[in-house]
Design an enzyme around this catalytic site. Sequence first.
Site, PDB file in Angstrom:
ATOM      1  N   PHE A   8      46.391  36.147  44.398  1.00 43.04           N
ATOM      2  CA  PHE A   8      45.685  36.609  45.596  1.00 43.04           C
ATOM      3  C   PHE A   8      45.545  38.122  45.580  1.00 43.04           C
ATOM      4  O   PHE A   8      45.998  38.818  46.489  1.00 43.04           O
ATOM      5  CB  PHE A   8      46.422  36.136  46.848  1.00 43.04           C
ATOM      6  N   CYS A   9      44.900  38.618  44.552  1.00 45.52           N
ATOM      7  CA  CYS A   9      44.753  40.056  44.328  1.00 45.52           C
ATOM      8  C   CYS A   9      43.281  40.385  44.137  1.00 45.52           C
ATOM      9  O   CYS A   9      42.483  39.528  43.736  1.00 45.52           O
ATOM     10  CB  CYS A   9      45.568  40.452  43.087  1.00 45.52           C
ATOM     11  N   GLY A  10      42.932  41.619  44.414  1.00 55.39           N
ATOM     12  CA  GLY A  10      41.553  42.037  44.187  1.00 55.39           C
ATOM     13  C   GLY A  10      41.156  41.978  42.719  1.00 55.39           C
ATOM     14  O   GLY A  10      39.964  41.946  42.396  1.00 55.39           O
ATOM     15  N   PHE A  11      42.167  41.955  41.834  1.00 60.96           N
ATOM     16  CA  PHE A  11      41.892  41.890  40.395  1.00 60.96           C
ATOM     17  C   PHE A  11      42.016  40.475  39.835  1.00 60.96           C
ATOM     18  O   PHE A  11      41.900  40.280  38.624  1.00 60.96           O
ATOM     19  CB  PHE A  11      42.853  42.813  39.634  1.00 60.96           C
ATOM     20  N   THR A  12      42.242  39.482  40.690  1.00 63.34           N
ATOM     21  CA  THR A  12      42.486  38.123  40.212  1.00 63.34           C
ATOM     22  C   THR A  12      41.325  37.569  39.398  1.00 63.34           C
ATOM     23  O   THR A  12      41.526  36.758  38.484  1.00 63.34           O
ATOM     24  CB  THR A  12      42.803  37.180  41.402  1.00 63.34           C
TER      25      THR A  12
END
Length: 202
Positions: A77-81
């Site tokens: 659940f990350c902006g880089f996922t």
Amino acid sequence: MSPNPLHHPTPSPRRQLLLAGLALACSPSWAQTATKSANTACPAFLQHRFDRLQDEKPQDLCQYAGRVLLVVNTASFCGFTSQYKDLEALHARYRDQGLVVLGFPSNDFGQQEPGSNQAIADFCENTFGVRFPMFVKSHVVGEDANPLFKQLASATGERPRWNFHKYLISRDGREVKSHGSATQPNNPKFLKDLDRFLSTKS
């Protein structure tokens, strides 16, 4: 004439060779040489065992000796996922040239990996079709960081500051390049390092 109890018959040449071999095998110097040879074949970065994400079965990283490794700490659940997609594409594209991507889920940053190992495995496979090796959730920074990430941070002077930090390790384990989270797997600078590592034989 009765045999002399103190007399021992001279062993045959074949038996002498066998005894010499046993003595050599049991000597401390031989054991040290064998251990050194095994360690040389498996770089220090790979002398670890981690449980596989999908079934939590122990995996020896020495199985990847001689490969170029891309070690990444991941989160669901990350902006880089979305980098999962590019990492899988990279793994598939360069696998036959010797690249292996290794994923290490971690909840160290922003609490962005809160789920169980099975939930993480299902998410990675169902959402991004991840096939590259992944391992159970662990810490990648701090005192409780897993030993591989401690070694990589020490070798590069750079520890992960967020999810999807990337460490690129040469085939012989003697060189490591560190790339931050914002560096996409298709970044030209990153690909230049990757091409150089792939073109160098161990």
